[in-house]
Design an enzyme around this catalytic site. Structure first.
Site, PDB file in Angstrom:
ATOM      1  N   LYS A  54     -10.768  -5.873  11.604  1.00 10.52           N
ATOM      2  CA  LYS A  54     -10.699  -4.733  10.675  1.00 10.52           C
ATOM      3  C   LYS A  54     -11.964  -4.978   9.619  1.00 10.52           C
ATOM      4  O   LYS A  54     -12.996  -3.998   9.271  1.00 10.52           O
ATOM      5  CB  LYS A  54      -9.430  -4.617   9.688  1.00 10.52           C
ATOM      6  CG  LYS A  54      -8.548  -3.973  10.734  1.00 10.52           C
ATOM      7  CD  LYS A  54      -7.037  -4.475  10.216  1.00 10.52           C
ATOM      8  CE  LYS A  54      -5.767  -3.843  11.133  1.00 10.52           C
ATOM      9  NZ  LYS A  54      -4.758  -4.123  10.753  1.00 10.52           N
ATOM     10  N   GLN A  98      -1.076  -6.629   6.022  1.00  8.15           N
ATOM     11  CA  GLN A  98      -0.937  -6.785   7.580  1.00  8.15           C
ATOM     12  C   GLN A  98       0.323  -7.096   7.575  1.00  8.15           C
ATOM     13  O   GLN A  98       0.956  -7.895   7.083  1.00  8.15           O
ATOM     14  CB  GLN A  98      -2.059  -7.905   8.016  1.00  8.15           C
ATOM     15  CG  GLN A  98      -1.821  -7.946   9.465  1.00  8.15           C
ATOM     16  CD  GLN A  98      -2.293  -6.835  10.588  1.00  8.15           C
ATOM     17  OE1 GLN A  98      -3.418  -6.147   9.932  1.00  8.15           O
ATOM     18  NE2 GLN A  98      -1.791  -6.785  11.492  1.00  8.15           N
ATOM     19  N   ASP A 121      -2.652   2.985   5.849  1.00  8.88           N
ATOM     20  CA  ASP A 121      -1.866   2.885   7.449  1.00  8.88           C
ATOM     21  C   ASP A 121      -0.806   4.117   7.455  1.00  8.88           C
ATOM     22  O   ASP A 121      -0.211   4.320   8.718  1.00  8.88           O
ATOM     23  CB  ASP A 121      -0.678   1.798   7.109  1.00  8.88           C
ATOM     24  CG  ASP A 121      -1.106   0.492   8.063  1.00  8.88           C
ATOM     25  OD1 ASP A 121      -1.785   0.421   8.948  1.00  8.88           O
ATOM     26  OD2 ASP A 121      -0.835  -0.547   7.146  1.00  8.88           O
TER      27      ASP A 121
HETATM   28  N1  GUN Z   1       0.575  -4.986  12.275  1.00 14.30           N
HETATM   29  C1  GUN Z   1       0.091  -4.636  13.784  1.00 14.30           C
HETATM   30  N2  GUN Z   1      -0.267  -3.263  13.487  1.00 14.30           N
HETATM   31  C2  GUN Z   1      -0.233  -3.014  12.247  1.00 14.30           C
HETATM   32  C3  GUN Z   1      -0.773  -1.785  11.758  1.00 14.30           C
HETATM   33  O1  GUN Z   1      -1.026  -0.869  12.289  1.00 14.30           O
HETATM   34  N3  GUN Z   1      -0.672  -1.977  10.320  1.00 14.30           N
HETATM   35  C4  GUN Z   1      -0.361  -2.894   9.569  1.00 14.30           C
HETATM   36  N4  GUN Z   1      -0.323  -3.091   8.387  1.00 14.30           N
HETATM   37  N5  GUN Z   1       0.086  -4.173  10.113  1.00 14.30           N
HETATM   38  C5  GUN Z   1       0.156  -4.152  11.593  1.00 14.30           C
END
Ligand code: GUN
Length: 286
Positions: A54, A98, A121
């Site tokens: 990211k 996350q 998200d």
């Molecule tokens: N962990 C695995 N996929 C995701 C996601 O799309 N967003 C977040 N915040 N955590 C994750």
């Protein structure tokens, strides 16, 4: 033998990123630089990889980014304090905490604390609610990526029968809402569905998000149907497998996504798209 068209998530993702990059360059001239804060609690190896990717995507596209790495034993209170601080920070337009979080922290409390306008998200109940009633919202990234991939095939979604296998909050439910918004007729299947194959064999578009390796084979698929595989499962051999048995499914399907290289590359791209949108809204530019 595979004769089906393979939908390259990598290629679609690269195209979208190129457009985002161009848009970020012109926004920067107006003094608007999209900013993303990524918060990682603990040292889960998979999460570390996601967080790195990211941050890298932000750098590639000209976004400002901050990565906050917190100890595994961080309290819920301390994490909430950081979220509140990021909510107030004007150089941050998107906040991503996350998941999964360590067990002393209640995920729901954290998600609910993120300002809905910065919830890139799309997990906050306000954004989920807006998605359901069809109002402007930040869309959850993986479901939005699924829709982009279907559109990329050139197949019209409107009027089609779409079947979604899996009813999770992060994929199945929002995908079904987005497909309805595109005027598909949507059937949801899940672990208690009777005669699942009877339903999936009627699908013009089949989206699979069950989290079980190779769950769907050719016997589930109507000839020529679009098949989108959202699964990523690690086999005992260490290899990655989707929820769809690609060899079998692609012998009857129409356009189909591979794993890896299908839905996966789209998720971070849609996160960048959401962050850009949040930045534009914050600057009154959208
Ligand atoms: N962990 C695995 N996929 C995701 C996601 O799309 N967003 C977040 N915040 N955590 C994750």
């Amino acid at each position: 033998m595979t004769t089906a068209q393979i939908i390259s998530g990598k290629q679609v993702s690269d195209e979208i990123r190129q457009n985002l990059k161009t848009e970020v360059e012109s926004l920067a001239e107006q003094g608007c630089v999209p900013g993303l804060a990524v918060v990682l609690v603990g040292e889960d190896p998979a999460s570390q990889v996601y967080v790195r990717n990211k941050a890298k995507a932000c750098e590639d596209l000209g976004f400002y980014s901050e990565v906050h790495r917190l100890e595994a034993d961080t309290s819920q209170e301390d994490l909430l304090e950081l979220v509140h601080k990021l909510n107030e920070q004007s150089n941050i337009n998107g906040i991503l905490v996350q998941l999964p979080l360590p067990k002393q922290i209640e995920e729901k409390a954290i998600i609910n604390a993120i300002a809905p306008s910065k919830d890139v998200d799309g997990f906050h109940p306000v954004n989920v609610g807006n998605l359901v009633i069809g109002d402007d919202s930040l869309l959850p990234c993986t479901p939005a990526g699924v829709i982009e991939l279907i559109k990329h095939t050139g197949i019209e979604i409107s009027g089609k029968h779409a079947v979604v296998i899996g009813r999770s909050n992060i994929v199945g439910k929002p995908v079904s809402m987005l497909l309805q918004r595109e005027n598909a007729t949507v059937t949801m299947c899940h672990s208690r569905t009777a005669n699942m194959k009877e339903l999936t064999r009627q699908a013009d578009i089949l989206v699979v998000a069950v989290g079980r390796a190779n769950f769907v084979d050719a016997s589930y698929i109507k000839p020529g149907a679009v098949v989108i595989d959202v699964g990523i499962n690690r086999l005992e051999t260490g290899k990655l497998a989707g929820d769809v048995d690609f060899e079998s499914a692609s012998s009857v399907s129409g356009p189909i996504t591979p794993v890896p290289g299908g839905v996966g590359p789209m998720t971070i791209t849609m996160l960048m798209k959401n962050t850009l949108l949040a930045a534009k809204r914050a600057h009154g530019l959208s």
